[in-house]
Design an enzyme around this catalytic site. Structure first.
Site, PDB file in Angstrom:
ATOM      1  N   HIS A   1      -1.982  -5.182  20.262  1.00 15.68           N
ATOM      2  CA  HIS A   1      -2.423  -4.837  21.627  1.00 15.68           C
ATOM      3  C   HIS A   1      -2.048  -5.877  22.663  1.00 15.68           C
ATOM      4  CE1 HIS A   1      -5.123  -1.445  20.499  1.00 15.68           C
ATOM      5  NE2 HIS A   1      -5.214  -2.114  19.369  1.00 15.68           N
TER       6      HIS A   1
ATOM      7  N   LYS B   1     -11.411  -3.671  35.885  1.00 16.29           N
ATOM      8  CA  LYS B   1     -10.878  -4.097  34.576  1.00 16.29           C
ATOM      9  C   LYS B   1     -11.335  -5.535  34.371  1.00 16.29           C
ATOM     10  CE  LYS B   1      -6.713  -3.080  36.250  1.00 16.29           C
ATOM     11  NZ  LYS B   1      -6.023  -2.308  35.240  1.00 16.29           N
ATOM     12  N   ARG B   2     -11.094  -6.108  33.192  1.00 13.14           N
ATOM     13  CA  ARG B   2     -11.423  -7.520  33.014  1.00 13.14           C
ATOM     14  C   ARG B   2     -10.710  -8.340  34.095  1.00 13.14           C
ATOM     15  NH1 ARG B   2     -14.424  -9.098  28.315  1.00 13.14           N
ATOM     16  NH2 ARG B   2     -14.220 -11.165  29.230  1.00 13.14           N
TER      17      ARG B   2
ATOM     18  N   LYS C   1      -3.658  -9.741  35.367  1.00 15.13           N
ATOM     19  CA  LYS C   1      -3.950  -8.441  35.985  1.00 15.13           C
ATOM     20  C   LYS C   1      -3.892  -8.531  37.510  1.00 15.13           C
ATOM     21  CE  LYS C   1      -6.898  -7.064  32.070  1.00 15.13           C
ATOM     22  NZ  LYS C   1      -6.326  -5.828  31.510  1.00 15.13           N
TER      23      LYS C   1
ATOM     24  N   THR D   1      -5.422   1.533  30.042  1.00  8.95           N
ATOM     25  CA  THR D   1      -5.955   2.878  29.830  1.00  8.95           C
ATOM     26  C   THR D   1      -6.749   3.320  31.058  1.00  8.95           C
ATOM     27  OG1 THR D   1      -7.700   1.746  28.602  1.00  8.95           O
ATOM     28  CG2 THR D   1      -6.061   2.917  27.311  1.00  8.95           C
TER      29      THR D   1
ATOM     30  N   LYS E   1      -7.310   7.007  33.188  1.00  6.78           N
ATOM     31  CA  LYS E   1      -8.604   7.597  33.595  1.00  6.78           C
ATOM     32  C   LYS E   1      -8.602   7.905  35.087  1.00  6.78           C
ATOM     33  CE  LYS E   1     -10.544   4.896  29.877  1.00  6.78           C
ATOM     34  NZ  LYS E   1     -11.145   3.599  29.533  1.00  6.78           N
TER      35      LYS E   1
HETATM   36  C1  F58 Z   1      -6.014  -4.328  25.618  1.00  9.33           C
HETATM   37  N1  F58 Z   1      -6.389  -5.505  24.885  1.00  9.33           N
HETATM   38  C2  F58 Z   1      -4.708  -4.505  26.382  1.00  9.33           C
HETATM   39  N2  F58 Z   1      -7.954  -6.962  24.067  1.00  9.33           N
HETATM   40  O1  F58 Z   1      -4.808  -5.620  27.234  1.00  9.33           O
HETATM   41  C3  F58 Z   1      -4.468  -3.234  27.188  1.00  9.33           C
HETATM   42  O2  F58 Z   1      -3.243  -3.314  27.858  1.00  9.33           O
HETATM   43  C4  F58 Z   1      -4.472  -2.025  26.252  1.00  9.33           C
HETATM   44  O3  F58 Z   1      -4.423  -0.847  26.994  1.00  9.33           O
HETATM   45  C5  F58 Z   1      -5.742  -2.014  25.409  1.00  9.33           C
HETATM   46  O4  F58 Z   1      -5.887  -3.235  24.720  1.00  9.33           O
HETATM   47  C6  F58 Z   1      -5.730  -0.901  24.391  1.00  9.33           C
HETATM   48  O5  F58 Z   1      -4.556  -0.928  23.655  1.00  9.33           O
HETATM   49  C7  F58 Z   1      -7.680  -5.857  24.810  1.00  9.33           C
HETATM   50  O6  F58 Z   1      -8.551  -5.194  25.348  1.00  9.33           O
HETATM   51  C8  F58 Z   1      -9.163  -7.512  23.877  1.00  9.33           C
HETATM   52  O7  F58 Z   1     -10.144  -7.130  24.482  1.00  9.33           O
HETATM   53  C9  F58 Z   1      -9.240  -8.640  22.870  1.00  9.33           C
HETATM   54  C10 F58 Z   1     -10.614  -8.714  22.247  1.00  9.33           C
HETATM   55  C11 F58 Z   1     -10.750  -9.891  21.299  1.00  9.33           C
HETATM   56  C12 F58 Z   1     -10.376 -11.186  21.945  1.00  9.33           C
HETATM   57  C13 F58 Z   1      -9.008 -11.121  22.574  1.00  9.33           C
HETATM   58  C14 F58 Z   1      -8.869  -9.923  23.533  1.00  9.33           C
END
Ligand code: F58
Length: 830
Positions: free
Chosen positions: A373, A564-565, A570, A672, A676
């Site tokens: 991811h 988003k985060r 971003k 994602t 939405k």
């Molecule tokens: C996200 N990753 C990607 N990681 O940033 C986003 O582009 C993608 O759409 C999504 O995954 C789904 O594929 C993400 O959310 C985390 O939250 C990790 C959690 C554990 C620690 C490191 C980040």
């Protein structure tokens, strides 16, 4: 799932389980739950009592289907997908289950006829925030689609007692508050004290000769923790299939260490219990590197050890041994967080079941699939060899043996290429040595996939290039998707109704059916109705934001949202530079002709990520100045909505006109939220990054606001040498916007507050905000012009929705089933 039912569900029992009923039936069932389960009568029931009664009422409608589903899977010995994920960001269950049951309107009516406010009960639910963001939410969308597509499957995760922190804002700064999501009870889960396994940690390994004289190894852990299953039913849309999410909670094996207790050491006696339970206590809130956190490694192992013991137990109910385990289970690793499953399955097969290494490795590889991811190097997981050895000594030996055999193969294939060996190794030989989890996941899986076309290509080109050279056929792309049940039908019933009235309800079963809406884009009457729906949604969002933040929002404004985060890649600060530029234009004499807009932000920063926290402070500081300046009255508003989570997000998508997807090209794996928003009729302003590219291809270049550098441009700029200061010097408006931040225009004259941010932008600007600024501003100007033509904007909005069929998570799950899991649907009859 697949378990031998402990008490076989008799046909009589299934008959007794309630089926969907009429308004009177729901009222009766609700009253019964309130009385018999909660011991209340309506006049004394609190809101929470009523919410719980309603939740139990709805759950009863899931349970009969759940039992039937398990029974059917067990009888048919089906191949099952096990989705392993450290995060499941489910969001509230009640509304979603009602949509999937097809009973939303009936139940709403029943509750209202009883004299209660339905929405109040729905809002009472505290969501399980068991994830950070996109990755966890994706896992939840996939559970919904797996059930809807009738795929035998189970999700395994951790039942964190405290999920993602609650974000409060004090003086514009983020403050983290513990998330006590379980404090009012969780009616959706069923605790299974008998489905529990011991999980070892630490200790040492020892060799011995088994009965046939073969050398074997056993692991002698120093401590054991017990994992107890908590199951949540996951109902598909308008089908009987009810799969489950199994979340594991850590408990002490014995609550009290009696020996310590008897010698009067009360604290010592409970200490072990506390230490054991710590494992599932809290979700680490950092969304970047988590390197070096022993507890996080323990959490990862805890999850995979429970999940695999459970799978092995179920498989052995009908199979003589584990030689065909891979035919029974397709295990999907949601990023590297559960990648220890590879070493753990090897340990089970070789150490516990006495299999030889080569066949065991074959079973393991055929079982596992790995989804990546991220392309950000700092987010690729590594564990120091010493930490790994102290927590999982036997697993380290297994990883080393996997590595030894793997590198042997590489030596044969690329003789003398030591550099390649070093690059491919599962152990990075720098400093104390690091176990590279992505390498373990690649070597131990039969399939590796990225989450959008460009991301999958970049994985092959950069991050995992050596693996892709080695095994090109292992690499796949599965572009992410989102569930239209939650993110369209539930959140935007008015838009859903309008669509169904126009084209029928086929689209609710197959989102590609939305394409029938295209022809409606040219119908002025339909466009007027479409606009009216959006207007109402904007009004609802404006009311909500006012209640949450005190900022008065005019629902006639264009609602421009970035949620988003909070992360530099971003680029929330690029958005802010646009806000400041608009502000400057407005206060300048003569103003500007930009249409009125409200710019909305929401999102959490990792507690230790100071730059992200400073960006939140800057958003609030800019909002304070802009919202209090009479010259911007009626023209520009800035809002930060605190505590972004699934529940709050559901209010934002329907009310949005413009969706900000503005990451630096090559950094966002997919995104994602972009899907939405588009499903809810917002137009996107975005870069050629992640799934934006595919969204733009689907909706058409004319219906998407594109700006910024491409991945190749970015690469070239880096090679040439990037000098952000040149942009600052050359662009008057950019210069003015940055100077305003630096000179204290938003911080009551304080020039220190935002210095770290300004310095970072001018001297390093790792995410090239300044390089994309002018192109972004020009594109935002185009957005402003487009907004003025309401008919054209509406047409574009309708076309965006009509062309979003591909981005249903049902399509993603079909891709996984076809290319990676090779599983088939199993219909569950009535
Ligand atoms: C996200 N990753 C990607 N990681 O940033 C986003 O582009 C993608 O759409 C999504 O995954 C789904 O594929 C993400 O959310 C985390 O939250 C990790 C959690 C554990 C620690 C490191 C980040």
């Amino acid at each position: 799932m697949l378990e031998k039912p402990q008490t076989p569900a008799s046909p009589a029992m299934a008959e007794r389980a309630p089926r969907e009923t009429d308004v009177e039936g729901w009222k009766r069932e609700f009253r019964e739950q309130l009385f018999y389960v909660l011991g209340r009568f309506p006049a004394t029931a609190t809101t929470n009592d009523k919410y719980l009664a309603l939740a139990y009422t709805v759950r009863n409608h899931l349970l009969g289907r759940w039992v039937k589903t398990s029974e059917s899977y067990y009888r048919k010995k089906v191949r099952t997908v096990a989705y392993l994920s450290a995060e499941f960001l489910l969001g509230p269950h009640l509304g979603n289950n009602l949509v999937n049951l097809g009973a939303y309107d009936t139940v709403k009516q029943a509750i209202e006829e009883l004299g209660f406010d339905f929405q109040t009960l729905v809002d009472q639910e505290l969501e399980p925030g068991l994830g950070h963001g996109g990755l966890g939410r994706l896992a939840a969308c996939y559970l919904d689609s797996l059930a809807t597509l009738q795929i035998p499957s189970i999700g395994h995760g951790i039942r964190y007692e405290f999920g993602m922190f609650e974000q409060q804002i004090r003086d514009g700064w983020q403050v983290e508050v513990a998330d006590k999501w379980l404090r009012l009870g969780n009616p959706w889960e069923i605790r299974r004290p008998e489905t529990a396994f011991n999980v070892g940690f630490g200790g040492h390994t020892e060799g011995y000769a088994d009965a046939s004289g073969r050398y074997r190894v056993r692991w002698v852990p120093a401590r054991l923790v017990r994992g107890v299953a908590h199951d949540t039913p996951i109902l598909g849309y308008r089908v009987n299939t009810t799969n489950m999410l199994r979340l594991w909670s850590a408990e002490a094996i014995d609550s009290f260490d009696l020996e310590s207790f008897n010698i009067g050491d009360y604290y010592g006696a409970v200490e072990k219990k506390v230490a054991s339970e710590t494992i599932s206590k809290v979700l680490y809130p950092d969304d970047t590197a988590l390197r070096g956190k022993q507890l996080r490694l323990e959490q990862q192992y805890f999850l995979v050890a429970c999940a695999l013991q459970d799978m092995v137990r179920i498989h052995l109910q009908t199979a003589p041994d584990l030689t065909r385990f891979h035919e029974k289970y397709a295990v999907q690793l949601n990023d590297t967080h559960p990648a220890l499953a590879i070493a753990e399955l090897m340990r089970i097969l070789v150490d516990e079941r006495g299999m030889h290494w080569v066949p065991a490795w074959d079973v393991t590889r055929q079982t596992m699939g790995y989804t990546n991811h991220t392309l950000l190097p700092e987010a690729l997981e590594k564990w120091s060899v010493s930490l790994f050895a102290s927590v999982l000594p036997r697993h380290l030996e297994i990883v080393q043996e996997i590595n030894r055999r793997f590198l042997e193969e590489i030596r044969v294939r690329y003789p003398g290429d030591d550099d390649r060996l070093r690059r491919l190794s599962l152990i990075e030989q720098t400093g104390e040595g690091w176990v590279r989890m992505a390498h373990l996941a690649c070597v131990g899986s039969h399939a590796i996939n990225g989450v959008a076309e460009i991301h999958s290509q970049l994985l092959k080109r950069d991050v995992l290039k050596d693996f892709s050279d080695l095994w090109p056929d292992k690499f796949h792309n599965v572009t992410n998707g989102v569930t239209p049940r939650r993110f369209l039908m539930l959140v935007n019933p008015a838009q859903a109704r309008l669509i169904t009235d126009a084209i029928g309800d086929f689209w609710t079963r197959d989102l590609e059916g939305l394409s029938a809406l295209e022809r409606m884009a040219d119908d002025p009457g339909f466009r007027a109705q479409w606009r009216a729906v959006k207007q109402k949604n904007r009004e609802a969002l404006a009311t909500e934001m006012h209640a949450k933040t005190g900022v008065v929002v005019d629902p006639d404004h264009m609602i421009d949202i970035q949620v988003k985060r909070i992360h530099e890649y971003k680029r929330q600060h690029l958005n802010l530079l646009h806000v400041i530029t608009l502000y400057h234009r407005l206060v300048r004499e003569g103003g500007c002709d930009a249409p009125p807009r409200t710019v909305v932000f929401a999102g959490k920063a990792a507690p230790g990520y100071t730059m992200a926290k400073r960006i939140i402070k800057l958003i609030h500081s800019v909002a304070e100045v802009v919202n209090n300046d009479r010259k911007t009255a009626g023209r520009l508003r800035v809002v930060f909505v605190p505590d972004y989570n699934v529940k709050h997000s559901q209010r934002m998508f329907p009310g949005a006109d413009l969706s900000e997807q503005i990451s630096l090209a090559g950094k966002e794996a997919s995104g994602t939220g972009n899907m939405k928003f588009a499903m809810n009729g917002a137009l996107t302003i975005g870069t050629l990054d992640g799934a934006n590219i595919e969204i733009r291809n689907a909706v058409g270049a004319d219906n998407f606001f594109l700006f910024g550098m491409t991945v190749d441009d970015v690469q070239r700029r880096i090679v040439q040498g990037y000098h952000p200061y040149d942009h600052y010097r050359a662009d008057e408006e950019l210069h003015a916007a940055i100077d305003a931040i630096a000179n204290g225009a938003f911080s009551h004259g304080d020039r220190e507050l935002f210095r770290p941010l300004v310095e970072n932008l001018l001297r390093a600007d790792p995410f090239m905000v300044l390089a994309d600024y002018r192109s972004y501003i020009a594109c935002q100007d185009e957005v402003g012009r487009a907004w003025r033509d309401a008919e054209h904007w509406t047409r574009t909005s309708i076309l965006n929705v009509a062309r979003m069929g591909r981005f249903s998570s049902d399509r993603s799950i079909r891709d996984y089933c076809r290319d990676i899991w090779h599983v088939e649907p199993v219909a569950i009859p009535d």
